[in-house]
Enzyme design. Structure first.
Site, PDB file in Angstrom:
ATOM      1  N   ASP A  74      -8.658  60.086  10.690  1.00 45.03           N
ATOM      2  CA  ASP A  74     -10.006  59.928  11.235  1.00 45.03           C
ATOM      3  C   ASP A  74     -10.276  60.908  12.376  1.00 45.03           C
ATOM      4  OD1 ASP A  74     -10.525  57.955   9.438  1.00 45.03           O
ATOM      5  OD2 ASP A  74     -10.456  56.297  10.856  1.00 45.03           O
ATOM      6  N   GLY A  75      -9.246  61.218  13.158  1.00 45.67           N
ATOM      7  CA  GLY A  75      -9.421  62.196  14.236  1.00 45.67           C
ATOM      8  C   GLY A  75      -9.812  63.562  13.709  1.00 45.67           C
ATOM      9  N   ASP A 177     -11.469  48.605  33.494  1.00 49.11           N
ATOM     10  CA  ASP A 177     -10.703  49.842  33.350  1.00 49.11           C
ATOM     11  C   ASP A 177     -11.541  50.953  32.754  1.00 49.11           C
ATOM     12  OD1 ASP A 177      -8.516  48.548  34.361  1.00 49.11           O
ATOM     13  OD2 ASP A 177      -7.424  48.408  32.469  1.00 49.11           O
ATOM     14  N   ALA A 189     -13.568  51.401  15.642  1.00 47.51           N
ATOM     15  CA  ALA A 189     -12.576  52.255  16.302  1.00 47.51           C
ATOM     16  C   ALA A 189     -12.108  51.606  17.611  1.00 47.51           C
ATOM     17  CB  ALA A 189     -13.180  53.643  16.534  1.00 47.51           C
ATOM     18  N   TYR A 190     -12.156  52.322  18.709  1.00 45.06           N
ATOM     19  CA  TYR A 190     -11.637  51.847  19.994  1.00 45.06           C
ATOM     20  C   TYR A 190     -12.306  50.539  20.416  1.00 45.06           C
ATOM     21  CZ  TYR A 190      -9.905  52.406  24.842  1.00 45.06           C
ATOM     22  OH  TYR A 190      -9.285  52.242  26.061  1.00 45.06           O
ATOM     23  N   SER A 191     -13.596  50.439  20.187  1.00 39.44           N
ATOM     24  CA  SER A 191     -14.336  49.236  20.569  1.00 39.44           C
ATOM     25  C   SER A 191     -13.766  47.987  19.912  1.00 39.44           C
ATOM     26  CB  SER A 191     -15.820  49.391  20.212  1.00 39.44           C
ATOM     27  OG  SER A 191     -16.527  48.194  20.428  1.00 39.44           O
ATOM     28  N   LEU A 192     -13.368  48.094  18.658  1.00 40.70           N
ATOM     29  CA  LEU A 192     -12.822  46.943  17.927  1.00 40.70           C
ATOM     30  C   LEU A 192     -11.551  46.434  18.588  1.00 40.70           C
ATOM     31  CD1 LEU A 192     -13.148  45.164  15.364  1.00 40.70           C
ATOM     32  CD2 LEU A 192     -11.664  46.794  14.195  1.00 40.70           C
ATOM     33  N   SER A 193     -10.697  47.352  19.040  1.00 39.37           N
ATOM     34  CA  SER A 193      -9.443  46.952  19.681  1.00 39.37           C
ATOM     35  C   SER A 193      -9.674  46.326  21.051  1.00 39.37           C
ATOM     36  CB  SER A 193      -8.507  48.153  19.812  1.00 39.37           C
ATOM     37  OG  SER A 193      -9.009  49.094  20.735  1.00 39.37           O
TER      38      SER A 193
END
Length: 293
Positions: A74-75, A177, A189-193
């Site tokens: 994905d990156g 943070d 993506a990051y939001s899900l984690s």
């Protein structure tokens, strides 16, 4: 058919799959454009007897190619966004990485996928992007993202305070943070984690997700993408990190920036045997009881 190929450096274990991609493209008599740095990396590693065209940036392929093929995870797919920009070139990814929400073609399906691609047996899945404006033009003309914008700590353990405004009206001060502003595409993506919800494409929303908020009653918020978000930073540190997808810049706390919907979309290729729902179920392992494995 004219196909552009983008990729990053890869390990030797990936080499046979990359060779299979080029063999398939040769079989279908594709006119091939290869990203210059990737061409230098595969030189001597990949056999392709026909002439290749090289490209450095979006100027070299805009109006020249039919499809962009991304080789990686994905990156790598996110990297292609800065090459495609507003050209409308559809992009499809073969997943040599891990999860692969965006790069949805598995390594075992290379031949059938390229056959479908060349025969134009696919549909276009248009995705919205977000755009960042700042008083110092931090990202230059690459100020857009398909997944998300993230602001977070850089060099100490102290929390930061992010003052958020919605169309100029005060929304909240996030003691955390960091903070993520995600598109529907970036909601997986990051939001899900960080506890954010999954938002379906074309929902016309932005998602605001705090990263480890100090106040536990501060939850992710879904807003219309017709709004403009603006932010001011406060904290003990003088430096923070601001990211757009995989691109990161160091900023200081005096920087003010805003987020709105970009004026163009990215076109993802969906082969006729796949859909967003099937990808979501497969990647999230929905309907599978792992206790049986």
């Amino acid at each position: 058919m004219k196909i552009a190929v983008y990729g990053r450096e890869f390990s030797n274990t990936t080499l046979p799959f990359v060779q299979e991609v080029f063999d398939c493209l040769r079989k279908f008599d594709v006119e091939l454009y290869v990203y210059e740095k990737f061409s230098q990396f595969i030189s001597g590693r990949i056999y392709f007897p026909r002439k290749l065209w090289l490209f450095k940036d979006h100027h070299d392929i805009k109006g020249q190619v039919d499809v962009m093929l991304s080789l990686g995870g994905d990156g790598t797919m996110l990297d292609t966004v800065t090459l495609i920009r507003d050209s409308g070139i559809p992009v499809i990814g073969i997943n040599f990485g891990r999860l692969g929400f965006l790069a949805s073609i598995n390594k075992g399906d290379i031949q059938s996928a390229i056959a479908s691609l060349v025969n134009r047996e696919y549909t276009i899945d248009s995705r919205d992007l977000l755009k960042v404006d700042s008083d110092r033009n931090v990202f230059g003309d690459e100020n857009f993202a398909l997944n998300d914008l993230t602001v977070h700590r850089r060099d100490n353990s102290a929390m930061m305070i992010i003052h958020a405004y919605l169309n100029g009206e005060f929304l909240n001060s996030y003691w955390a943070d960091g903070l993520i502003v995600a598109t529907p595409t970036g909601s997986t993506a990051y939001s899900l984690s960080c506890g954010g919800p999954i938002i379906f494409p074309r929902s016309e929303n932005f998602l605001i997700t705090p990263i480890s908020p100090h106040n536990l009653n501060v939850r992710p918020v879904v807003i219309s993408d017709s709004y403009t978000l603006s932010f001011e930073l406060e904290g003990r540190s003088s430096k923070y990190l601001l990211s757009l997808d995989s691109r990161t810049e160091v900023i200081d706390c005096s920087l003010k920036f805003s987020v709105c919907k970009a004026a163009f979309q990215i076109n993802l290729v969906r082969l006729n045997n796949e859909s967003y729902l099937s990808t979501l179920r497969n990647k999230m392992l929905w309907g599978i009881d792992t206790r049986n494995y």
